[in-house]
Design a protein around this motif. Structure first.
Motif, PDB file in Angstrom:
ATOM      1  N   TRP A  69     -65.451-119.389  -1.070  1.00  0.00           N
ATOM      2  CA  TRP A  69     -66.078-120.417  -1.889  1.00  0.00           C
ATOM      3  C   TRP A  69     -65.611-120.238  -3.337  1.00  0.00           C
ATOM      4  N   TYR A  70     -65.072-121.340  -3.890  1.00  0.00           N
ATOM      5  CA  TYR A  70     -64.643-121.366  -5.278  1.00  0.00           C
ATOM      6  C   TYR A  70     -65.462-122.409  -6.033  1.00  0.00           C
ATOM      7  N   ARG A  71     -65.536-122.178  -7.316  1.00  0.00           N
ATOM      8  CA  ARG A  71     -66.109-123.166  -8.223  1.00  0.00           C
ATOM      9  C   ARG A  71     -64.981-123.625  -9.151  1.00  0.00           C
ATOM     10  N   GLN A  72     -64.892-124.959  -9.353  1.00  0.00           N
ATOM     11  CA  GLN A  72     -63.840-125.510 -10.205  1.00  0.00           C
ATOM     12  C   GLN A  72     -64.456-126.240 -11.380  1.00  0.00           C
ATOM     13  N   ASP A  73     -64.102-125.823 -12.593  1.00  0.00           N
ATOM     14  CA  ASP A  73     -64.562-126.468 -13.818  1.00  0.00           C
ATOM     15  C   ASP A  73     -63.363-126.773 -14.694  1.00  0.00           C
ATOM     16  N   PRO A  74     -63.393-127.881 -15.420  1.00  0.00           N
ATOM     17  CA  PRO A  74     -62.250-128.266 -16.273  1.00  0.00           C
ATOM     18  C   PRO A  74     -61.878-127.144 -17.242  1.00  0.00           C
ATOM     19  N   GLY A  75     -60.590-126.841 -17.271  1.00  0.00           N
ATOM     20  CA  GLY A  75     -60.103-125.824 -18.194  1.00  0.00           C
ATOM     21  C   GLY A  75     -60.281-124.398 -17.725  1.00  0.00           C
ATOM     22  N   LEU A  76     -61.040-124.210 -16.662  1.00  0.00           N
ATOM     23  CA  LEU A  76     -61.303-122.849 -16.171  1.00  0.00           C
ATOM     24  C   LEU A  76     -60.632-122.590 -14.818  1.00  0.00           C
ATOM     25  N   GLY A  77     -60.053-123.606 -14.228  1.00  0.00           N
ATOM     26  CA  GLY A  77     -59.388-123.426 -12.943  1.00  0.00           C
ATOM     27  C   GLY A  77     -60.380-123.145 -11.833  1.00  0.00           C
ATOM     28  N   LEU A  78     -59.938-122.384 -10.842  1.00  0.00           N
ATOM     29  CA  LEU A  78     -60.792-122.020  -9.716  1.00  0.00           C
ATOM     30  C   LEU A  78     -61.303-120.592  -9.911  1.00  0.00           C
ATOM     31  N   ARG A  79     -62.595-120.440  -9.781  1.00  0.00           N
ATOM     32  CA  ARG A  79     -63.186-119.106  -9.886  1.00  0.00           C
ATOM     33  C   ARG A  79     -63.889-118.772  -8.571  1.00  0.00           C
ATOM     34  N   LEU A  80     -63.630-117.573  -8.085  1.00  0.00           N
ATOM     35  CA  LEU A  80     -64.133-117.169  -6.778  1.00  0.00           C
ATOM     36  C   LEU A  80     -65.598-116.756  -6.870  1.00  0.00           C
ATOM     37  N   ILE A  81     -66.416-117.362  -6.014  1.00  0.00           N
ATOM     38  CA  ILE A  81     -67.837-117.039  -5.996  1.00  0.00           C
ATOM     39  C   ILE A  81     -68.102-115.932  -4.970  1.00  0.00           C
ATOM     40  N   TYR A  82     -67.749-116.204  -3.719  1.00  0.00           N
ATOM     41  CA  TYR A  82     -67.900-115.262  -2.612  1.00  0.00           C
ATOM     42  C   TYR A  82     -66.768-115.490  -1.633  1.00  0.00           C
ATOM     43  N   PHE A  83     -66.471-114.453  -0.866  1.00  0.00           N
ATOM     44  CA  PHE A  83     -65.597-114.639   0.277  1.00  0.00           C
ATOM     45  C   PHE A  83     -66.132-113.864   1.467  1.00  0.00           C
ATOM     46  N   SER A  84     -65.622-114.223   2.623  1.00  0.00           N
ATOM     47  CA  SER A  84     -66.051-113.575   3.857  1.00  0.00           C
ATOM     48  C   SER A  84     -64.823-113.271   4.690  1.00  0.00           C
ATOM     49  N   TYR A  85     -64.692-112.044   5.136  1.00  0.00           N
ATOM     50  CA  TYR A  85     -63.518-111.690   5.920  1.00  0.00           C
ATOM     51  C   TYR A  85     -63.807-111.655   7.411  1.00  0.00           C
ATOM     52  N   ASP A  86     -65.063-111.886   7.789  1.00  0.00           N
ATOM     53  CA  ASP A  86     -65.394-112.000   9.208  1.00  0.00           C
ATOM     54  C   ASP A  86     -66.864-112.409   9.329  1.00  0.00           C
ATOM     55  N   VAL A  87     -67.292-112.656  10.532  1.00  0.00           N
ATOM     56  CA  VAL A  87     -68.682-113.053  10.747  1.00  0.00           C
ATOM     57  C   VAL A  87     -69.619-111.982  10.196  1.00  0.00           C
ATOM     58  N   LYS A  88     -70.628-112.430   9.496  1.00  0.00           N
ATOM     59  CA  LYS A  88     -71.653-111.587   8.888  1.00  0.00           C
ATOM     60  C   LYS A  88     -71.113-110.648   7.807  1.00  0.00           C
ATOM     61  N   MET A  89     -69.850-110.775   7.460  1.00  0.00           N
ATOM     62  CA  MET A  89     -69.266-109.968   6.381  1.00  0.00           C
ATOM     63  C   MET A  89     -69.079-110.838   5.155  1.00  0.00           C
ATOM     64  N   LYS A  90     -69.457-110.318   3.993  1.00  0.00           N
ATOM     65  CA  LYS A  90     -69.291-111.079   2.757  1.00  0.00           C
ATOM     66  C   LYS A  90     -69.027-110.112   1.618  1.00  0.00           C
ATOM     67  N   GLU A  91     -68.306-110.624   0.632  1.00  0.00           N
ATOM     68  CA  GLU A  91     -68.019-109.841  -0.561  1.00  0.00           C
ATOM     69  C   GLU A  91     -68.201-110.733  -1.776  1.00  0.00           C
ATOM     70  N   LYS A  92     -68.695-110.166  -2.857  1.00  0.00           N
ATOM     71  CA  LYS A  92     -68.835-110.928  -4.095  1.00  0.00           C
ATOM     72  C   LYS A  92     -67.466-111.172  -4.713  1.00  0.00           C
TER      73      LYS A  92
END
Lengths: 114, 111
Positions: free
Chosen positions: B34-57
């Motif tokens: 999941w990314y957030r996109q704002d003008p002038g700031l590009g894409l910033r990573l919110i969270y990612f998941s590398y498998d089911v029930k796995m998540k990283e900030k």
């Protein structure tokens, strides 16, 4: 740590002119490099990618990019701009192995004048 | 073709509401973002998941949480929406060759 710098938030060209969008990266491991394009109100789509094969990479819609390790650059070019090329372009870098999380530049808006 | 579908293209919510943004991919990819996109700031990573029930900030996780109960679905949750979370939210899944496939985005306005 890895980072991407895109020089110029806006680039303006005339239709038929050369397009050059600049991207410099830093990475502590051999990088994978990408260019994505975003049309208005759409998600990003892949234009091309470099993954340590040929240094000159050809993508869709006539775009290409050259990986220059000595300059840590991956600039995007197109010989002749078309009105339909007007969009936001993002350069991204990710490392191989454990540092695979892609990092994006801030984007360059390409404006094409008739 | 890979398809990443975000359930809502446009949302308007009020401050303090709980917001769910859903993302589904149809290619059995392990990694989702999941990314957030704002003008002038590009894409910033919110969270990612590398498998089911796995998540990283990612870089900007504050105010967000995620859920990945099934491989194809990755949800972003705003527990109590605030006006500074007005933004475009982009979901992506990653193939083994490194490139990301993106959904069309969810534009959230918090009043």
């Amino acid at each position: 740590a890895q980072s991407v710098t895109q020089l110029g938030s806006h680039v303006s060209v005339s239709e038929g002119a050369l397009v050059l969008l600049r991207c410099n990266y830093s990475s502590s491991v051999p990088p994978y490099l990408f260019w994505y394009v975003q049309y208005p109100n759409k998600g990003l789509q892949l234009l091309l990618k470099y993954t340590s094969a040929a240094t000159l990479v050809k993508g869709i819609n006539g775009f290409e990019a050259e990986f220059k390790k000595s300059e840590t650059s991956f600039h995007l070019t197109k010989p002749s701009a078309h009105m339909s090329d007007a969009a936001e372009y993002f350069c991204a870098v990710s490392g191989s192995g454990g540092s695979y999380i892609p990092t994006f530049g801030r984007g360059t808006s390409l404006i094409v004048h008739p | 073709d890979v398809k990443v579908t975000q359930s809502s293209r446009y949302l308007v919510k009020r401050t303090g509401e709980k917001v769910f943004l859903e993302c589904v991919q149809d290619m059995d990819h392990e990694n989702m973002f999941w990314y957030r996109q704002d003008p002038g700031l590009g894409l910033r990573l919110i969270y990612f998941s590398y498998d089911v029930k796995m998540k990283e900030k990612g870089d900007i996780p504050e105010g967000y949480s995620v859920s990945r109960e099934k491989k194809e679905r990755f949800s972003l949750i705003l527990e109590s929406a605030s006006t500074n979370q007005t933004s475009m939210y982009l979901c992506a899944s990653r193939v083994y060759t490194g490139e990301l496939f993106f959904g069309e985005g969810s534009r959230l306005t918090v009043l």
